[in-house]
Design a protein around this motif. Structure first.
Motif, PDB file in Angstrom:
ATOM      1  N   PRO A   6       0.799  -1.234   0.000  1.00  0.00           N
ATOM      2  CA  PRO A   6       0.000   0.000   0.000  1.00  0.00           C
ATOM      3  C   PRO A   6       0.831   1.284   0.000  1.00  0.00           C
ATOM      4  O   PRO A   6       0.462   2.264  -0.648  1.00  0.00           O
ATOM      5  CB  PRO A   6      -0.836  -0.118   1.272  1.00  0.00           C
ATOM      6  N   GLU A  10       0.544   4.288  -2.744  1.00  0.00           N
ATOM      7  CA  GLU A  10       0.288   5.694  -2.392  1.00  0.00           C
ATOM      8  C   GLU A  10       1.302   6.617  -3.057  1.00  0.00           C
ATOM      9  O   GLU A  10       0.931   7.677  -3.565  1.00  0.00           O
ATOM     10  CB  GLU A  10       0.310   5.878  -0.874  1.00  0.00           C
ATOM     11  N   ALA A  54      -8.038  -3.023  -3.781  1.00  0.00           N
ATOM     12  CA  ALA A  54      -8.561  -2.299  -2.615  1.00  0.00           C
ATOM     13  C   ALA A  54      -7.572  -1.227  -2.158  1.00  0.00           C
ATOM     14  O   ALA A  54      -7.968  -0.084  -1.849  1.00  0.00           O
ATOM     15  CB  ALA A  54      -8.862  -3.263  -1.475  1.00  0.00           C
ATOM     16  N   ALA A  55      -6.282  -1.565  -2.122  1.00  0.00           N
ATOM     17  CA  ALA A  55      -5.266  -0.600  -1.717  1.00  0.00           C
ATOM     18  C   ALA A  55      -5.153   0.546  -2.715  1.00  0.00           C
ATOM     19  O   ALA A  55      -4.946   1.704  -2.329  1.00  0.00           O
ATOM     20  CB  ALA A  55      -3.916  -1.295  -1.555  1.00  0.00           C
ATOM     21  N   THR A  56      -5.317   0.250  -3.994  1.00  0.00           N
ATOM     22  CA  THR A  56      -5.263   1.295  -5.017  1.00  0.00           C
ATOM     23  C   THR A  56      -6.467   2.222  -4.903  1.00  0.00           C
ATOM     24  O   THR A  56      -6.333   3.440  -5.031  1.00  0.00           O
ATOM     25  CB  THR A  56      -5.174   0.686  -6.426  1.00  0.00           C
ATOM     26  N   ILE A  57      -7.632   1.664  -4.661  1.00  0.00           N
ATOM     27  CA  ILE A  57      -8.828   2.488  -4.457  1.00  0.00           C
ATOM     28  C   ILE A  57      -8.597   3.433  -3.281  1.00  0.00           C
ATOM     29  O   ILE A  57      -8.844   4.643  -3.382  1.00  0.00           O
ATOM     30  CB  ILE A  57     -10.072   1.607  -4.233  1.00  0.00           C
ATOM     31  N   ALA A  58      -8.120   2.899  -2.167  1.00  0.00           N
ATOM     32  CA  ALA A  58      -7.880   3.725  -0.976  1.00  0.00           C
ATOM     33  C   ALA A  58      -6.840   4.810  -1.247  1.00  0.00           C
ATOM     34  O   ALA A  58      -7.016   5.969  -0.844  1.00  0.00           O
ATOM     35  CB  ALA A  58      -7.435   2.839   0.182  1.00  0.00           C
ATOM     36  N   ALA A  59      -5.766   4.446  -1.944  1.00  0.00           N
ATOM     37  CA  ALA A  59      -4.722   5.421  -2.258  1.00  0.00           C
ATOM     38  C   ALA A  59      -5.244   6.514  -3.188  1.00  0.00           C
ATOM     39  O   ALA A  59      -4.921   7.697  -3.013  1.00  0.00           O
ATOM     40  CB  ALA A  59      -3.525   4.715  -2.888  1.00  0.00           C
ATOM     41  N   GLU A  61      -8.403   7.521  -3.494  1.00  0.00           N
ATOM     42  CA  GLU A  61      -9.325   8.366  -2.731  1.00  0.00           C
ATOM     43  C   GLU A  61      -8.544   9.342  -1.855  1.00  0.00           C
ATOM     44  O   GLU A  61      -8.879  10.524  -1.777  1.00  0.00           O
ATOM     45  CB  GLU A  61     -10.253   7.501  -1.875  1.00  0.00           C
ATOM     46  N   LYS A  62      -7.477   8.874  -1.236  1.00  0.00           N
ATOM     47  CA  LYS A  62      -6.651   9.710  -0.365  1.00  0.00           C
ATOM     48  C   LYS A  62      -5.937  10.803  -1.156  1.00  0.00           C
ATOM     49  O   LYS A  62      -5.823  11.940  -0.703  1.00  0.00           O
ATOM     50  CB  LYS A  62      -5.628   8.837   0.371  1.00  0.00           C
ATOM     51  N   CYS A 107     -16.882   1.326  -5.359  1.00  0.00           N
ATOM     52  CA  CYS A 107     -16.190   2.505  -4.843  1.00  0.00           C
ATOM     53  C   CYS A 107     -16.815   3.789  -5.397  1.00  0.00           C
ATOM     54  O   CYS A 107     -17.656   3.759  -6.290  1.00  0.00           O
ATOM     55  CB  CYS A 107     -14.692   2.432  -5.163  1.00  0.00           C
TER      56      CYS A 107
END
Length: 114
Positions: A6, A10, A54-59, A61-62, A107
């Motif tokens: 992750p 990021e 999932a980690a790419t989606i979170a990154a 969004e951040k 997402c």
């Protein structure tokens, strides 16, 4: 950078407007999978085809990156002979790929699945 890390993801998406996800699991089943948890292997399809999405989606969004384009394969149905063979021999690569696509569809980002 590793697709299953992750922190690497990021760093890679920082400042991007869109991200192309072109990765896919290549791990095959191993005899040791019979007595150990195969998903502990970072190369396992669960980690590459699902957790990395999932980690790419979170990154994204951040970082404020608004779009993900995911290239996943030939669009086989889950019950095609090709998908069944890949799942049997490839640590359920297709199964985890479909789960990664489900996460992307759920997402809030714009996305395209090819």
């Amino acid at each position: 950078p590793q697709v299953t890390d992750p922190a690497s993801i990021e760093r890679l998406v920082a400042g991007c407007d869109a991200v192309l996800l072109l990765h896919g699991a290549t791990r095959t089943r191993k005899l040791s999978d019979l007595w150990r948890d195969a998903t502990e292997d970072p190369a396992h399809a669960k980690n590459v085809n699902c957790a990395a999405v999932a980690a790419t989606i979170a990154a994204c969004e951040k970082a404020g990156c608004g779009r993900i384009v995911r290239v996943t394969g030939k669009g086989e149905t889950p019950w095609s002979i090709f998908s069944i063979l890949i799942n049997l021999l490839g640590s359920h690569a297709k199964t985890w790929n479909y789960e990664g696509e489900r996460l992307l569809r759920a997402c809030t980002l714009d996305y395209t699945i090819v």
